[in-house]
Structures are given as structure tokens and as C-alpha cells.
Scaffold this active site. Sequence first.
Site, PDB file in Angstrom:
ATOM      1  N   GLY A  25     -19.239 -44.995 -29.737  1.00  0.00           N
ATOM      2  CA  GLY A  25     -18.659 -46.106 -30.479  1.00  0.00           C
ATOM      3  C   GLY A  25     -18.388 -47.246 -29.510  1.00  0.00           C
ATOM      4  O   GLY A  25     -19.214 -47.548 -28.640  1.00  0.00           O
ATOM      5  N   ALA A  26     -17.208 -47.864 -29.644  1.00  0.00           N
ATOM      6  CA  ALA A  26     -16.894 -49.034 -28.822  1.00  0.00           C
ATOM      7  C   ALA A  26     -16.876 -48.673 -27.330  1.00  0.00           C
ATOM      8  O   ALA A  26     -17.628 -49.237 -26.532  1.00  0.00           O
ATOM      9  CB  ALA A  26     -15.545 -49.596 -29.265  1.00  0.00           C
TER      10      ALA A  26
ATOM     11  N   GLY B 141     -17.582 -45.717 -25.748  1.00  0.00           N
ATOM     12  CA  GLY B 141     -18.792 -45.008 -25.312  1.00  0.00           C
ATOM     13  C   GLY B 141     -19.947 -45.974 -25.146  1.00  0.00           C
ATOM     14  O   GLY B 141     -20.764 -45.858 -24.228  1.00  0.00           O
TER      15      GLY B 141
ATOM     16  N   ASN C  86      -8.274 -41.267 -25.066  1.00  0.00           N
ATOM     17  CA  ASN C  86      -6.820 -41.356 -25.011  1.00  0.00           C
ATOM     18  C   ASN C  86      -6.231 -40.048 -25.539  1.00  0.00           C
ATOM     19  O   ASN C  86      -6.904 -39.272 -26.211  1.00  0.00           O
ATOM     20  CB  ASN C  86      -6.327 -42.519 -25.875  1.00  0.00           C
ATOM     21  CG  ASN C  86      -6.468 -43.854 -25.161  1.00  0.00           C
ATOM     22  OD1 ASN C  86      -6.416 -43.919 -23.926  1.00  0.00           O
ATOM     23  ND2 ASN C  86      -6.642 -44.914 -25.917  1.00  0.00           N
TER      24      ASN C  86
ATOM     25  N   LYS D   3      -0.224 -43.433 -19.980  1.00  0.00           N
ATOM     26  CA  LYS D   3      -0.934 -44.183 -21.020  1.00  0.00           C
ATOM     27  C   LYS D   3      -0.590 -43.617 -22.401  1.00  0.00           C
ATOM     28  O   LYS D   3      -0.419 -44.361 -23.368  1.00  0.00           O
ATOM     29  CB  LYS D   3      -2.447 -44.133 -20.773  1.00  0.00           C
ATOM     30  CG  LYS D   3      -3.170 -45.120 -21.657  1.00  0.00           C
ATOM     31  CD  LYS D   3      -4.591 -45.379 -21.269  1.00  0.00           C
ATOM     32  CE  LYS D   3      -5.168 -46.483 -22.148  1.00  0.00           C
ATOM     33  NZ  LYS D   3      -6.600 -46.340 -22.341  1.00  0.00           N
TER      34      LYS D   3
ATOM     35  N   ASN E 227       0.884 -45.521 -25.663  1.00  0.00           N
ATOM     36  CA  ASN E 227       0.217 -45.416 -26.960  1.00  0.00           C
ATOM     37  C   ASN E 227       1.108 -44.743 -28.009  1.00  0.00           C
ATOM     38  O   ASN E 227       1.005 -45.043 -29.193  1.00  0.00           O
ATOM     39  CB  ASN E 227      -1.099 -44.632 -26.833  1.00  0.00           C
ATOM     40  CG  ASN E 227      -2.173 -45.436 -26.121  1.00  0.00           C
ATOM     41  OD1 ASN E 227      -2.146 -46.663 -26.139  1.00  0.00           O
ATOM     42  ND2 ASN E 227      -3.103 -44.767 -25.477  1.00  0.00           N
TER      43      ASN E 227
ATOM     44  N   ASN F  83       1.581 -47.845 -30.543  1.00  0.00           N
ATOM     45  CA  ASN F  83       0.611 -47.624 -31.627  1.00  0.00           C
ATOM     46  C   ASN F  83       1.296 -47.272 -32.951  1.00  0.00           C
ATOM     47  O   ASN F  83       1.118 -47.977 -33.938  1.00  0.00           O
ATOM     48  CB  ASN F  83      -0.383 -46.517 -31.250  1.00  0.00           C
ATOM     49  CG  ASN F  83      -1.553 -47.051 -30.435  1.00  0.00           C
ATOM     50  OD1 ASN F  83      -1.528 -48.173 -29.968  1.00  0.00           O
ATOM     51  ND2 ASN F  83      -2.578 -46.254 -30.273  1.00  0.00           N
TER      52      ASN F  83
ATOM     53  N   SER G 254      -4.851 -50.069 -31.751  1.00  0.00           N
ATOM     54  CA  SER G 254      -6.030 -49.463 -32.382  1.00  0.00           C
ATOM     55  C   SER G 254      -5.664 -48.577 -33.581  1.00  0.00           C
ATOM     56  O   SER G 254      -6.417 -48.495 -34.548  1.00  0.00           O
ATOM     57  CB  SER G 254      -6.825 -48.650 -31.360  1.00  0.00           C
ATOM     58  OG  SER G 254      -5.997 -47.650 -30.810  1.00  0.00           O
TER      59      SER G 254
ATOM     60  N   GLU H  98      -5.386 -41.102 -34.093  1.00  0.00           N
ATOM     61  CA  GLU H  98      -5.281 -40.088 -33.029  1.00  0.00           C
ATOM     62  C   GLU H  98      -3.836 -39.579 -32.881  1.00  0.00           C
ATOM     63  O   GLU H  98      -3.474 -39.053 -31.838  1.00  0.00           O
ATOM     64  CB  GLU H  98      -5.796 -40.687 -31.706  1.00  0.00           C
ATOM     65  CG  GLU H  98      -7.293 -40.966 -31.718  1.00  0.00           C
ATOM     66  CD  GLU H  98      -7.839 -41.469 -30.369  1.00  0.00           C
ATOM     67  OE1 GLU H  98      -7.316 -42.477 -29.874  1.00  0.00           O
ATOM     68  OE2 GLU H  98      -8.777 -40.846 -29.838  1.00  0.00           O
TER      69      GLU H  98
HETATM   70  P1  NAD Z   1     -14.735 -45.776 -31.996  1.00  0.00           P
HETATM   71  O1  NAD Z   1     -14.047 -45.611 -33.292  1.00  0.00           O
HETATM   72  O2  NAD Z   1     -15.365 -47.094 -31.711  1.00  0.00           O
HETATM   73  O3  NAD Z   1     -15.872 -44.669 -31.841  1.00  0.00           O
HETATM   74  C1  NAD Z   1     -15.540 -43.305 -31.946  1.00  0.00           C
HETATM   75  C2  NAD Z   1     -16.569 -42.618 -32.832  1.00  0.00           C
HETATM   76  O4  NAD Z   1     -16.396 -43.066 -34.182  1.00  0.00           O
HETATM   77  C3  NAD Z   1     -18.003 -42.925 -32.442  1.00  0.00           C
HETATM   78  O5  NAD Z   1     -18.741 -41.746 -32.613  1.00  0.00           O
HETATM   79  C4  NAD Z   1     -18.402 -43.983 -33.451  1.00  0.00           C
HETATM   80  O6  NAD Z   1     -19.780 -44.051 -33.702  1.00  0.00           O
HETATM   81  C5  NAD Z   1     -17.658 -43.542 -34.671  1.00  0.00           C
HETATM   82  N1  NAD Z   1     -17.431 -44.677 -35.570  1.00  0.00           N
HETATM   83  C6  NAD Z   1     -16.868 -45.869 -35.248  1.00  0.00           C
HETATM   84  N2  NAD Z   1     -16.857 -46.688 -36.346  1.00  0.00           N
HETATM   85  C7  NAD Z   1     -17.420 -45.989 -37.337  1.00  0.00           C
HETATM   86  C8  NAD Z   1     -17.712 -46.283 -38.710  1.00  0.00           C
HETATM   87  N3  NAD Z   1     -17.382 -47.462 -39.250  1.00  0.00           N
HETATM   88  N4  NAD Z   1     -18.315 -45.332 -39.454  1.00  0.00           N
HETATM   89  C9  NAD Z   1     -18.651 -44.143 -38.921  1.00  0.00           C
HETATM   90  N5  NAD Z   1     -18.404 -43.782 -37.631  1.00  0.00           N
HETATM   91  C10 NAD Z   1     -17.798 -44.697 -36.864  1.00  0.00           C
HETATM   92  O7  NAD Z   1     -13.671 -45.353 -30.882  1.00  0.00           O
HETATM   93  P2  NAD Z   1     -13.419 -45.984 -29.442  1.00  0.00           P
HETATM   94  O8  NAD Z   1     -12.557 -47.173 -29.590  1.00  0.00           O
HETATM   95  O9  NAD Z   1     -14.701 -46.078 -28.720  1.00  0.00           O
HETATM   96  O10 NAD Z   1     -12.514 -44.846 -28.795  1.00  0.00           O
HETATM   97  C11 NAD Z   1     -13.045 -43.670 -28.223  1.00  0.00           C
HETATM   98  C12 NAD Z   1     -11.963 -43.043 -27.350  1.00  0.00           C
HETATM   99  O11 NAD Z   1     -11.661 -43.956 -26.278  1.00  0.00           O
HETATM  100  C13 NAD Z   1     -10.643 -42.819 -28.085  1.00  0.00           C
HETATM  101  O12 NAD Z   1      -9.994 -41.682 -27.576  1.00  0.00           O
HETATM  102  C14 NAD Z   1      -9.839 -44.064 -27.740  1.00  0.00           C
HETATM  103  O13 NAD Z   1      -8.457 -43.864 -27.867  1.00  0.00           O
HETATM  104  C15 NAD Z   1     -10.286 -44.270 -26.293  1.00  0.00           C
HETATM  105  N6  NAD Z   1     -10.120 -45.638 -25.791  1.00  0.00           N
HETATM  106  C16 NAD Z   1     -10.612 -46.698 -26.502  1.00  0.00           C
HETATM  107  C17 NAD Z   1     -10.440 -47.966 -25.986  1.00  0.00           C
HETATM  108  C18 NAD Z   1     -10.982 -49.184 -26.711  1.00  0.00           C
HETATM  109  O14 NAD Z   1     -10.653 -50.311 -26.312  1.00  0.00           O
HETATM  110  N7  NAD Z   1     -11.843 -49.041 -27.720  1.00  0.00           N
HETATM  111  C19 NAD Z   1      -9.770 -48.153 -24.771  1.00  0.00           C
HETATM  112  C20 NAD Z   1      -9.334 -47.045 -24.064  1.00  0.00           C
HETATM  113  C21 NAD Z   1      -9.511 -45.778 -24.583  1.00  0.00           C
END
Ligand code: NAD
Length: 309
Positions: A10-11, A13, A106, A188, A192, A196, A261, A273
Amino acid sequence: MYKIGIAGAGAMGGRIGVYMKEAGYNVTLIDNWEEHVNRINDNGIEVQTETNTYSVEIPAILSKDVSEKFDLIVILTKAMQAEEMLQQLQDTNCIHEGTALLSMMNGLGHKERLSKFVPISQIYLGVTMWTAGLRGPGQLLLEGEGGIDIQRADGEQDENTKYILNMLNESGLNAKISDDVFKSIWSKATLNSVLNPLCTILDKTIYEFGSYQESKQMIIPLIKEIVLVAQAKGIHLDREVLLNKIEAAYPKETQGLHYPSMHQDLKNGRLTEIDYLNGQIAAYGKELNVPTPLNSMITHLIHQLEMKI
Ligand code: NAD
């Protein structure tokens, strides 16, 4: 060359995957969101920064379809999706006997969860200060700078630690080896677990929450509870430092204008989460006989809100 899988693209990754791919590493994005995977394979992943919008060619695959083995799997699903993702990867045999797992999610308790799949000596835990957003399937919003602290989950350092560190740094991800990653993870998680859920329950930005004159009175007892649970787990946190970190997020110039988030997840009809933040703290408290009425109540309040999705 090391084969790297980003499990949960997602974001965040997406950010890690794109940076590693741009540095020339062999990276595959693994995800369960079909529209996202198809779009990335058809058009590349679109990256929007403060100054530029461009596309990066990077292979993406649904986790059920993965057939190759990976040397490093970076787990960046949401915390509640991680075990299912890893189970799928184990079922498709892409975790081999030396595969390293690196979590940058997180929340708390990931070492225990990941140890169901590989020995502790193959688990690396990271805390990331990068942020990332998704504008839609296949569309990343990557603004600002950040860093990553990592450590092998058993506290040891091996060649693989240095290799992973080097890959992250060659990719411009600004990583360093921590000598106490659990302290960073808990710090962290405290931040959160305070901002959050409280901003989510109150439907407020971080700035709006901090503008309430008595906000300190709301957060000090919560921090105290978390510090006592951490202490019972052998992790020593400093209340004042945590309070200062939380208050440093209030100004509009820092994170004040953002909704956390968790707020965004609920608004977008997605689960939160919470069970890996306040919920995990309450579970540890129960296990270790440390009362956690505030964390339990907050967990229930967020679950109640999740029922409205
Ligand atoms: P995300 O929601 O963007 O992605 C996580 C998963 O959900 C991925 O597999 C993604 O493809 C799926 N997903 C996202 N939107 C979707 C939709 N509309 N429909 C179907 N599937 C969907 O999550 P993230 O923000 O990348 O967070 C991942 C981990 O990293 C979490 O533990 C988060 O707390 C941590 N984190 C995130 C950030 C940030 O700024 N995004 C910062 C630090 C830590």
C-alpha cells in the site's frame, strides 16, 4: 541478487518498494488488492512528490499467485492483515529456510506474530519515520523525508543485518541500526495509542485536539498506564519524553493539520490497527497484572466506531 518481496504494497510498502527498485534491487510488490496490482502491472506505479509526478515500472503480484522464493520479505500490510499474508506466502512456499522477515508496521507484538513463520534470528524489526499516502489504486503520494531504525529481533547483529541496512541506505531510505528497537517501537506505539484514537473518537485534527487547554490532563494518565505496562515487559520509557513528543505534534507547522491514520481508515470504511496499539497494551496488562482501564475503554470505543462501517 537478493530477491525482495514487499508484502503489503500500500502506501508505505509502495514507498519502500519504489525506492529499492529505483536503486536497482530485484523487488516484487505482493498485495491482495487486485485493482491495485493490475494497475501497477499495466501502467507502472504512479509516484507523486512535492515537485514531480512520474511512473516506476515494478512487478506486482497477488499473494495467492506468488511462486518464487524471496530472501527478504518486508511486511507492510496493516497489522491485522500480516498473519494472513504470511500464511499465504508460506503456503505458496516463497519463504525458504533462510528468508529474512522485516516488519516496519506500527503497533506491538510483531516479533511474536512473525516468529510463527521463521526463527527469531531471521526476524528484523523496524520503525519508520517516513510517511506515505495512496491517492488511489497504483497511485502513491510520497512527500517529506524520513528514516528507519532496524534491529534483529533477538538483539544480535549478523551479516544479514548489515546487508539489509546497506540495501535500505543505497535506496535512500536513511536507515540505521538501533541498539534498542523495542524502545523505539513502544515510543511510537505510545504516540499512536494516544493521538490516533483520541483524535478519531473526537473527530479532530491533531492541532484541534492539542488546542484544548486540558488536553494534558487527558493524555498524562494514558501515558502513565502505557509506561507501566512497558516496564512490566522490561522496556523503560520516559513519561516526560513521551509527553513532549506528543505535544510536539500539535503545531500546524508539524503534524497539527493532519487527522491521524486511524481517523482516515474509519472515514474510508476500513478497520483500524487499535488491537495492535491500545488493545495490545490492554492484553499485555492483563497478562502481567497491570491495570489498563483507559486503554481497554479506548479499544472498546474504537471497536464501537468500527461497527458503523
Ligand atoms: P495501506 O492501507 O496503504 O496499505 C496496507 C494494505 O491495505 C495494502 O495491502 C494495500 O494494498 C491495502 N489497501 C489500501 N487501500 C486499499 C483499498 N482502498 N482497498 C483495498 N485494499 C487496500 O497502509 P500503510 O499506510 O501503507 O501502512 C502499512 C503499515 O505501515 C501499517 O502498520 C502502518 O501503521 C505503518 N505505517 C504507515 C505510515 C504511513 O505514513 N502510511 C507511516 C509509518 C508506519
